[in-house]
Design a protein around this motif. Structure first.
Motif, PDB file in Angstrom:
ATOM      1  N   GLU A 121       0.834  -1.205   0.000  1.00  0.00           N
ATOM      2  CA  GLU A 121       0.000   0.000   0.000  1.00  0.00           C
ATOM      3  C   GLU A 121       0.869   1.255   0.000  1.00  0.00           C
ATOM      4  OE1 GLU A 121      -3.542   0.019   2.579  1.00  0.00           O
ATOM      5  OE2 GLU A 121      -2.978  -2.036   3.116  1.00  0.00           O
ATOM      6  N   ILE A 122       1.959   1.216   0.747  1.00  0.00           N
ATOM      7  CA  ILE A 122       2.884   2.352   0.759  1.00  0.00           C
ATOM      8  C   ILE A 122       3.477   2.553  -0.629  1.00  0.00           C
ATOM      9  CG2 ILE A 122       5.096   3.175   1.673  1.00  0.00           C
ATOM     10  CD1 ILE A 122       4.382   1.764   4.320  1.00  0.00           C
ATOM     11  N   THR A 123       3.892   1.453  -1.252  1.00  0.00           N
ATOM     12  CA  THR A 123       4.472   1.521  -2.591  1.00  0.00           C
ATOM     13  C   THR A 123       3.464   2.039  -3.609  1.00  0.00           C
ATOM     14  OG1 THR A 123       5.973  -0.313  -2.070  1.00  0.00           O
ATOM     15  CG2 THR A 123       5.624   0.187  -4.396  1.00  0.00           C
ATOM     16  N   ASN A 124       2.209   1.601  -3.499  1.00  0.00           N
ATOM     17  CA  ASN A 124       1.168   2.030  -4.434  1.00  0.00           C
ATOM     18  C   ASN A 124       0.884   3.522  -4.339  1.00  0.00           C
ATOM     19  OD1 ASN A 124       0.878  -0.566  -5.437  1.00  0.00           O
ATOM     20  ND2 ASN A 124      -0.822  -1.069  -4.087  1.00  0.00           N
ATOM     21  N   LEU A 125       1.210   4.128  -3.197  1.00  0.00           N
ATOM     22  CA  LEU A 125       1.050   5.567  -3.032  1.00  0.00           C
ATOM     23  C   LEU A 125       2.271   6.332  -3.537  1.00  0.00           C
ATOM     24  CD1 LEU A 125      -0.650   5.705   0.487  1.00  0.00           C
ATOM     25  CD2 LEU A 125      -1.681   6.381  -1.691  1.00  0.00           C
ATOM     26  N   GLY A 126       3.234   5.599  -4.102  1.00  0.00           N
ATOM     27  CA  GLY A 126       4.416   6.233  -4.677  1.00  0.00           C
ATOM     28  C   GLY A 126       5.548   6.462  -3.707  1.00  0.00           C
ATOM     29  N   ALA A 127       5.472   5.867  -2.513  1.00  0.00           N
ATOM     30  CA  ALA A 127       6.500   6.069  -1.489  1.00  0.00           C
ATOM     31  C   ALA A 127       7.375   4.821  -1.350  1.00  0.00           C
ATOM     32  CB  ALA A 127       5.863   6.413  -0.147  1.00  0.00           C
ATOM     33  N   THR A 128       8.511   4.993  -0.699  1.00  0.00           N
ATOM     34  CA  THR A 128       9.453   3.903  -0.445  1.00  0.00           C
ATOM     35  C   THR A 128       9.647   3.745   1.055  1.00  0.00           C
ATOM     36  OG1 THR A 128      10.639   4.373  -2.508  1.00  0.00           O
ATOM     37  CG2 THR A 128      11.770   3.012  -0.873  1.00  0.00           C
ATOM     38  N   LEU A 129       9.466   2.527   1.551  1.00  0.00           N
ATOM     39  CA  LEU A 129       9.684   2.217   2.958  1.00  0.00           C
ATOM     40  C   LEU A 129      11.079   1.660   3.143  1.00  0.00           C
ATOM     41  CD1 LEU A 129       8.839   1.646   5.930  1.00  0.00           C
ATOM     42  CD2 LEU A 129       7.806  -0.498   5.093  1.00  0.00           C
ATOM     43  N   VAL A 130      11.820   2.215   4.117  1.00  0.00           N
ATOM     44  CA  VAL A 130      13.171   1.765   4.419  1.00  0.00           C
ATOM     45  C   VAL A 130      13.315   1.640   5.936  1.00  0.00           C
ATOM     46  CG1 VAL A 130      15.623   2.301   4.294  1.00  0.00           C
ATOM     47  CG2 VAL A 130      14.148   2.856   2.370  1.00  0.00           C
ATOM     48  N   ALA A 131      13.861   0.539   6.403  1.00  0.00           N
ATOM     49  CA  ALA A 131      14.140   0.358   7.827  1.00  0.00           C
ATOM     50  C   ALA A 131      15.629   0.561   8.076  1.00  0.00           C
ATOM     51  CB  ALA A 131      13.719  -1.038   8.274  1.00  0.00           C
ATOM     52  N   LEU A 132      15.949   1.201   9.206  1.00  0.00           N
ATOM     53  CA  LEU A 132      17.338   1.424   9.600  1.00  0.00           C
ATOM     54  C   LEU A 132      17.570   0.806  10.969  1.00  0.00           C
ATOM     55  CD1 LEU A 132      16.113   4.270   8.217  1.00  0.00           C
ATOM     56  CD2 LEU A 132      18.528   4.859   8.297  1.00  0.00           C
ATOM     57  N   THR A 133      18.762   0.236  11.162  1.00  0.00           N
ATOM     58  CA  THR A 133      19.101  -0.431  12.409  1.00  0.00           C
ATOM     59  C   THR A 133      20.602  -0.353  12.620  1.00  0.00           C
ATOM     60  OG1 THR A 133      19.058  -2.576  13.588  1.00  0.00           O
ATOM     61  CG2 THR A 133      19.243  -2.638  11.190  1.00  0.00           C
ATOM     62  N   PRO A 134      21.064  -0.342  13.860  1.00  0.00           N
ATOM     63  CA  PRO A 134      22.510  -0.379  14.089  1.00  0.00           C
ATOM     64  C   PRO A 134      23.125  -1.744  13.803  1.00  0.00           C
ATOM     65  CG  PRO A 134      21.329  -0.408  16.174  1.00  0.00           C
ATOM     66  CD  PRO A 134      20.306  -0.147  15.113  1.00  0.00           C
ATOM     67  N   GLU A 135      22.314  -2.760  13.561  1.00  0.00           N
ATOM     68  CA  GLU A 135      22.857  -4.096  13.339  1.00  0.00           C
ATOM     69  C   GLU A 135      23.629  -4.181  12.025  1.00  0.00           C
ATOM     70  OE1 GLU A 135      20.525  -7.326  15.805  1.00  0.00           O
ATOM     71  OE2 GLU A 135      19.557  -6.904  13.899  1.00  0.00           O
ATOM     72  N   LEU A 136      24.656  -4.999  12.032  1.00  0.00           N
ATOM     73  CA  LEU A 136      25.511  -5.187  10.865  1.00  0.00           C
ATOM     74  C   LEU A 136      24.798  -6.027   9.802  1.00  0.00           C
ATOM     75  CD1 LEU A 136      28.811  -5.857  12.848  1.00  0.00           C
ATOM     76  CD2 LEU A 136      28.086  -3.716  11.739  1.00  0.00           C
ATOM     77  N   PRO A 137      25.252  -5.958   8.535  1.00  0.00           N
ATOM     78  CA  PRO A 137      24.537  -6.624   7.434  1.00  0.00           C
ATOM     79  C   PRO A 137      24.252  -8.104   7.644  1.00  0.00           C
ATOM     80  CG  PRO A 137      26.130  -5.090   6.535  1.00  0.00           C
ATOM     81  CD  PRO A 137      26.355  -5.109   8.027  1.00  0.00           C
ATOM     82  N   ASP A 138      25.149  -8.842   8.286  1.00  0.00           N
ATOM     83  CA  ASP A 138      24.885 -10.268   8.514  1.00  0.00           C
ATOM     84  C   ASP A 138      23.615 -10.457   9.334  1.00  0.00           C
ATOM     85  OD1 ASP A 138      27.056 -11.015   7.083  1.00  0.00           O
ATOM     86  OD2 ASP A 138      28.348 -11.462   8.803  1.00  0.00           O
ATOM     87  N   ALA A 139      23.419  -9.588  10.332  1.00  0.00           N
ATOM     88  CA  ALA A 139      22.227  -9.685  11.184  1.00  0.00           C
ATOM     89  C   ALA A 139      20.982  -9.191  10.451  1.00  0.00           C
ATOM     90  CB  ALA A 139      22.435  -8.884  12.474  1.00  0.00           C
ATOM     91  N   THR A 140      21.106  -8.103   9.680  1.00  0.00           N
ATOM     92  CA  THR A 140      19.938  -7.578   8.975  1.00  0.00           C
ATOM     93  C   THR A 140      19.462  -8.550   7.894  1.00  0.00           C
ATOM     94  OG1 THR A 140      21.293  -6.326   7.391  1.00  0.00           O
ATOM     95  CG2 THR A 140      20.637  -5.200   9.407  1.00  0.00           C
ATOM     96  N   ALA A 141      20.405  -9.212   7.241  1.00  0.00           N
ATOM     97  CA  ALA A 141      20.021 -10.191   6.224  1.00  0.00           C
ATOM     98  C   ALA A 141      19.188 -11.308   6.837  1.00  0.00           C
ATOM     99  CB  ALA A 141      21.262 -10.769   5.551  1.00  0.00           C
ATOM    100  N   GLY A 142      19.526 -11.692   8.068  1.00  0.00           N
ATOM    101  CA  GLY A 142      18.747 -12.708   8.765  1.00  0.00           C
ATOM    102  C   GLY A 142      17.338 -12.248   9.061  1.00  0.00           C
TER     103      GLY A 142
END
Length: 372
Positions: A121-142
Motif C-alpha cells: 500500500e505504501i508503494t502504491n502511493l508512490g512512497a518507499t519504505l526503508v528500515a534502519l538499524t545499528p545491526e551489521l549486514p549479517d544480522a539484517t540479512a537474517g
C-alpha cells in the motif's frame, strides 16, 4: 510475501511467547508487554521502568527532528551490501524511514511484520519504505529472510544517521550489561555501537526533503501505527484532511516529542479552545495553556479512540483517552501516581487549518480519583 503476524513466534531471553494478534499494532505490542510483565521477575521490571523514566526526562525529545525539519541526506549499505542514499530514494517519491533496535527485540519484530503487511500500500502511493538499524549486514540479512520483509533494511553503522535525527541515547550500565549478556549487541552491532540505541523513530519525508510526519518515543514498546504512516503519505499526495491534522496534533503535541511548535503550523492565529465553557483565545495563549497542562501531567500519552470528519471537512470529532503520572493535576499533590481520563473534542477546520476546539473531559472523575 511477508509472513503473517499471527504465525510469528518471538523470543526474549530464551522465553518463547505465544503468537499475539491485535486490531492495531499498538494493541499487539501491549499484549506482548502485558504477557512479559506477568512472567518477568519484579527486579527486571523495575530496572526497565527506571531506565524508561531516566530516558523520558533526559531531554531526548528536545533533540529529535520534528515535523517541518529537513531530513539530512545519508548513504548506507543495505542487507545485500549495496549503497542506498536518501537523495536517490527521494527522486522516486516520498520516503518512510523507520528505525528498529535489532532482530533481538521482539517489539521491533512485531512492528516490522506489521509494516511488511502494509508495504504494498505504501508503494502504491508512490512512497518507499526503508528500515534502519545499528545491526551489521549479517544480522539484517537474517531479519529480512526470517520475516519476509519486502523492503530494504539499512545498517546505520555506529548510529551515524540516527545521531543526525537526534534519536540515539546511551544505555545505563544495568541495561547495557543485560542486553550484552542476553542479546550479544557487540557481536550484532559492533563494539562501538553497543552502548547506545536509537529510539524507535519513524519519519515520512517529502520529495523536497522536509519531514511531514514524525514519531519518536522513549518507550520502545510504542511504535508508529502503519495506518497513520499511510495517512501521512496520502496527505503528501492529496493534501492533508482535517482528520489528518487533528491526529497529527494529538500524536505530536500531546504525545512525544511534545512538539509545541507544531501548533503554529496546524492552528490559525486566532485559534480558540473552549474547555468546560471557558475560552482560551489566540495561538500563543493556547501554546501556554498546553505547556502548563503538560507540566502537571508527567509522561503524558494520549490515545485516539475514534476520529471522523463531516462530509464537507469543516468539522472533525475525536474521542480519546489520556494517561500519565500525576505532577499536580487539578491542584492535587504531585505524587507521581498513574492516572487516566477520557474526553471528546469537536474541531472546526477553516482555510486548511484548525480554528476552534470544543473539548469536554472527565475532569471531575479524575479529580476524585486523585484525591483518594
Amino acid at each position: 510475501m511477508p509472513i503473517p503476524k499471527a504465525v510469528h513466534l518471538f523470543f526474549l531471553a530464551g522465553t518463547i511467547l505465544e503468537p499475539l494478534v491485535g486490531e492495531t499494532l499498538q494493541e499487539e505490542l501491549d499484549q506482548r508487554k502485558n504477557a512479559f510483565a506477568e512472567r518477568a521477575p519484579a527486579k527486571l521490571l523495575k530496572s526497565q521502568n527506571d531506565a524508561l523514566r531516566e530516558l523520558e526526562v533526559s531531554g531526548v525529545y528536545e533533540r529529535v527532528l520534528k515535523v517541518g525539519d529537513r531530513a539530512p541526506d545519508f548513504a548506507l549499505k543495505n542487507h545485500k551490501g549495496q549503497d542506498v542514499s536518501l537523495s536517490n530514494l527521494l527522486e522516486k517519491g516520498p520516503v518512510v524511514l523507520t528505525w528498529y533496535r535489532g532482530g533481538w527485540c521482539p517489539y521491533c519484530n512485531i512492528a516490522l511484520a506489521a509494516l511488511a503487511e502494509k508495504n504494498d500500500e505504501i508503494t502504491n502511493l508512490g512512497a518507499t519504505l526503508v528500515a534502519l538499524t545499528p545491526e551489521l549486514p549479517d544480522a539484517t540479512a537474517g531479519s529480512v529472510k526470517e520475516h519476509g520483509l519486502g523492503f530494504q533494511v539499512l545498517t546505520d553503522e555506529n548510529h551515524a544517521v540516527a545521531d543526525k535525527f537526534g534519536l540515539t541515547f546511551p544505555l545505563n550500565e544495568d541495561t547495557r550489561k543485560r542486553y550484552q549478556e542476553n542479546f550479544k549487541l557487540e557481536e550484532r552491532s559492533g563494539k562501538e555501537a553497543a552502548d547506545r540505541l536509537p529510539l524507535p523513530g519513524t519519519y515520512v519525508v517529502g520529495q523536497d526533503g522536509m519531514i511531514t510526519y514524525a514519531f519518536a518515543d522513549a518507550d520502545y514498546r510504542r511504535r508508529a501505527e502503519p495506518e497513520r504512516i499511510l495517512d501521512a503519505v496520502r496527505a503528501i499526495k492529496e493534501g492533508p484532511t482535517g482528520r489528518h491534522m487533528v491526529l497529527q496534533f494529538w500524536e505530536n503535541v500531546w504525545n512525544p516529542p511534545y512538539d509545541l511548535s507544531l501548533i503554529d503550523k496546524l492552528m490559525t492565529e486566532d485559534f480558540v479552545i473552549t474547555s468546560a465553557g471557558q475560552d482560551v483565545v489566540g495561538r500563543e495563549e493556547f501554546v501556554e495553556w498546553v505547556a502548563e497542562f503538560q507540566e502537571k501531567a508527567k509522561g503524558l500519552r494520549l490515545e485516539n479512540l475514534d476520529c471522523f470528519e463531516g462530509a464537507d471537512g469543516g468539522r472533525v470529532v475525536s474521542r480519546w483517552i489520556a494517561r500519565g503520572r500525576n505532577g499536580g493535576m487539578l491542584g492535587t499533590e504531585a505524587d507521581d501516581r498513574e492516572f487516566e481520563f477520557t474526553g471528546i473534542a469537536v474541531w472546526e477546520v477553516r482555510d486548511g487549518k484548525l480554528s476552534h476546539n470544543w473539548v469536554e473531559r472527565s475532569a471531575w472523575e479524575l479529580y476524585k480519583r486523585l484525591e483518594e
